[in-house]
Design an enzyme around this catalytic site. Structure first.
Site, mmCIF file in Angstrom:
data_model
loop_
_atom_site.group_PDB
_atom_site.id
_atom_site.type_symbol
_atom_site.label_atom_id
_atom_site.label_comp_id
_atom_site.label_asym_id
_atom_site.label_seq_id
_atom_site.Cartn_x
_atom_site.Cartn_y
_atom_site.Cartn_z
ATOM 1 N N GLU A 99 0.778 -1.087 0.025
ATOM 2 C CA GLU A 99 0.150 -0.045 -0.001
ATOM 3 C C GLU A 99 0.669 1.183 -0.092
ATOM 4 O O GLU A 99 1.840 1.336 0.526
ATOM 5 C CB GLU A 99 -0.854 0.035 1.398
ATOM 6 C CG GLU A 99 -2.192 -0.442 1.101
ATOM 7 C CD GLU A 99 -3.049 0.395 0.822
ATOM 8 O OE1 GLU A 99 -3.079 1.493 0.175
ATOM 9 O OE2 GLU A 99 -4.434 0.281 1.443
ATOM 10 N N ASP A 100 0.584 2.358 -0.514
ATOM 11 C CA ASP A 100 1.207 3.495 -0.416
ATOM 12 C C ASP A 100 1.321 4.220 0.912
ATOM 13 O O ASP A 100 2.371 4.357 1.151
ATOM 14 C CB ASP A 100 0.481 4.488 -1.452
ATOM 15 C CG ASP A 100 -0.860 4.931 -1.179
ATOM 16 O OD1 ASP A 100 -1.389 4.362 -0.649
ATOM 17 O OD2 ASP A 100 -1.382 5.784 -1.993
ATOM 18 N N ASP A 103 -3.538 5.794 6.464
ATOM 19 C CA ASP A 103 -3.932 6.871 7.021
ATOM 20 C C ASP A 103 -5.054 6.766 7.999
ATOM 21 O O ASP A 103 -4.763 6.329 9.165
ATOM 22 C CB ASP A 103 -4.660 7.814 5.659
ATOM 23 C CG ASP A 103 -4.954 9.207 6.127
ATOM 24 O OD1 ASP A 103 -4.086 10.071 6.769
ATOM 25 O OD2 ASP A 103 -6.138 9.712 5.653
ATOM 26 N N PHE A 153 -0.525 16.304 4.503
ATOM 27 C CA PHE A 153 -0.881 15.782 3.004
ATOM 28 C C PHE A 153 0.235 15.725 2.062
ATOM 29 O O PHE A 153 1.113 16.658 1.839
ATOM 30 C CB PHE A 153 -1.867 16.597 2.508
ATOM 31 C CG PHE A 153 -2.835 15.817 1.247
ATOM 32 C CD1 PHE A 153 -3.569 14.798 1.571
ATOM 33 C CD2 PHE A 153 -2.146 15.811 0.089
ATOM 34 C CE1 PHE A 153 -4.117 13.900 0.595
ATOM 35 C CE2 PHE A 153 -3.053 15.167 -0.917
ATOM 36 C CZ PHE A 153 -3.715 14.077 -0.570
ATOM 37 N N ARG A 166 1.680 12.106 -9.025
ATOM 38 C CA ARG A 166 2.142 10.736 -8.696
ATOM 39 C C ARG A 166 3.392 10.432 -9.191
ATOM 40 O O ARG A 166 4.458 9.603 -8.999
ATOM 41 C CB ARG A 166 1.147 9.757 -9.553
ATOM 42 C CG ARG A 166 -0.179 9.759 -8.746
ATOM 43 C CD ARG A 166 -0.855 8.643 -9.461
ATOM 44 N NE ARG A 166 -2.325 8.472 -9.192
ATOM 45 C CZ ARG A 166 -3.063 8.040 -7.915
ATOM 46 N NH1 ARG A 166 -2.347 7.845 -7.048
ATOM 47 N NH2 ARG A 166 -4.442 8.226 -8.051
HETATM 48 P P1 IMP Z 1 -7.059 5.313 4.484
HETATM 49 O O1 IMP Z 1 -8.066 4.541 4.033
HETATM 50 O O2 IMP Z 1 -7.686 6.341 5.150
HETATM 51 O O3 IMP Z 1 -5.970 4.767 5.451
HETATM 52 O O4 IMP Z 1 -6.497 5.889 3.389
HETATM 53 C C1 IMP Z 1 -5.613 5.259 2.407
HETATM 54 C C2 IMP Z 1 -5.792 5.995 1.195
HETATM 55 O O5 IMP Z 1 -5.860 7.356 1.221
HETATM 56 C C3 IMP Z 1 -4.257 5.723 0.575
HETATM 57 O O6 IMP Z 1 -4.213 4.659 -0.249
HETATM 58 C C4 IMP Z 1 -4.243 7.196 -0.171
HETATM 59 O O7 IMP Z 1 -4.747 6.699 -1.475
HETATM 60 C C5 IMP Z 1 -4.868 8.037 0.142
HETATM 61 N N1 IMP Z 1 -4.156 9.038 1.137
HETATM 62 C C6 IMP Z 1 -4.173 9.092 2.537
HETATM 63 N N2 IMP Z 1 -3.187 10.189 2.909
HETATM 64 C C7 IMP Z 1 -2.721 10.685 1.977
HETATM 65 C C8 IMP Z 1 -1.917 11.698 1.636
HETATM 66 O O8 IMP Z 1 -1.361 12.194 2.300
HETATM 67 N N3 IMP Z 1 -1.967 11.883 0.303
HETATM 68 C C9 IMP Z 1 -2.031 11.333 -0.855
HETATM 69 N N4 IMP Z 1 -3.115 10.390 -0.600
HETATM 70 C C10 IMP Z 1 -3.368 10.097 0.698
HETATM 71 MG MG MG Z 2 -4.804 7.598 -3.473
#
Ligand code: IMP
Ligand code: MG
Length: 178
Positions: A99-100, A103, A153, A166
């Site tokens: 995963e990237d 959050d 962010f 990206r």
């Molecule tokens: P989560 O489900 O809230 O953990 O969010 C995960 C997804 O939100 C990641 O796979 C990202 O695509 C996006 N995301 C969360 N924080 C950032 C950020 O700081 N920059 C860009 N994308 C983010």
């Molecule tokens: Mg994303």
């Protein structure tokens, strides 16, 4: 135009990914036919770099899914959508999810749970480029973390703001995005 302040350079990222690859290689050393699943789109670049630093006894199988919890905003929508969730039969295999960023944790928790239910994996691990623990809403602990960051962010190295940035080879904080 927004300003992008560099947080981790291309060189810092390369070196950290080498370390992560070595750690994953050691953990997968005796595993039969490991499967690495990248979560698009954000993990695109991290995945491509990471798998080239993983050496295992058996060759890797590489798969992708596409999940989404962000729209084009910088706040999580709270829902996980599954634009592409086609996987071959990987029942009882050793799986690493790539995963990237984690959050709120919703996307990763959803997908790990999905894999557990569908495939009863021999092992299931989560490798993330970035962790933002201060934003966690649901409980999830990645097994491998590239960098832990504050509540910023960030864009670049696969991560986007409204589908932009990206391709940047470094990771930067997006300032003035409002
Ligand atoms: P989560 O489900 O809230 O953990 O969010 C995960 C997804 O939100 C990641 O796979 C990202 O695509 C996006 N995301 C969360 N924080 C950032 C950020 O700081 N920059 C860009 N994308 C983010
Ligand atoms: Mg994303």
């Amino acid at each position: 135009m927004p300003t992008i302040n560099e947080l981790y350079s291309k060189e810092q990222i390369e070196s950290r990914i080498g370390e992560m690859g070595a750690q994953i290689s050691a953990d997968l050393k005796d595993c039969e036919r490991p499967v690495v699943i990248g979560v698009l789109k954000g993990a695109l670049i991290f995945m491509a770099d990471l798998v080239r630093h993983i050496q295992t006894r058996d060759p890797l199988q590489i798969e992708f899914v596409r999940l989404s919890s962000y729209g084009s905003a910088t706040e999580s929508s709270g829902n996980v959508s599954t634009p592409y969730l086609e996987l071959p039969n990987i029942a009882r295999r050793h799986i690493i999810v790539v995963e990237d960023i984690v959050d709120s944790g919703r996307t990763a928790r959803f997908f790990m749970q999905y894999l557990r239910e569908q495939f009863n994996p021999a092992s299931l691990r989560l490798a993330v480029f970035l962790d933002k623990p201060s934003r966690r809403v649901v409980s999830i602990e990645p097994d491998y973390i590239g960098f832990t960051i504050d509540d910023l962010f960030v864009v670049g190295y696969g991560l986007d703001f409204a589908e932009q940035y990206r391709e940047l080879p470094f990771l930067g904080e997006l300032a003035n995005s409002d």
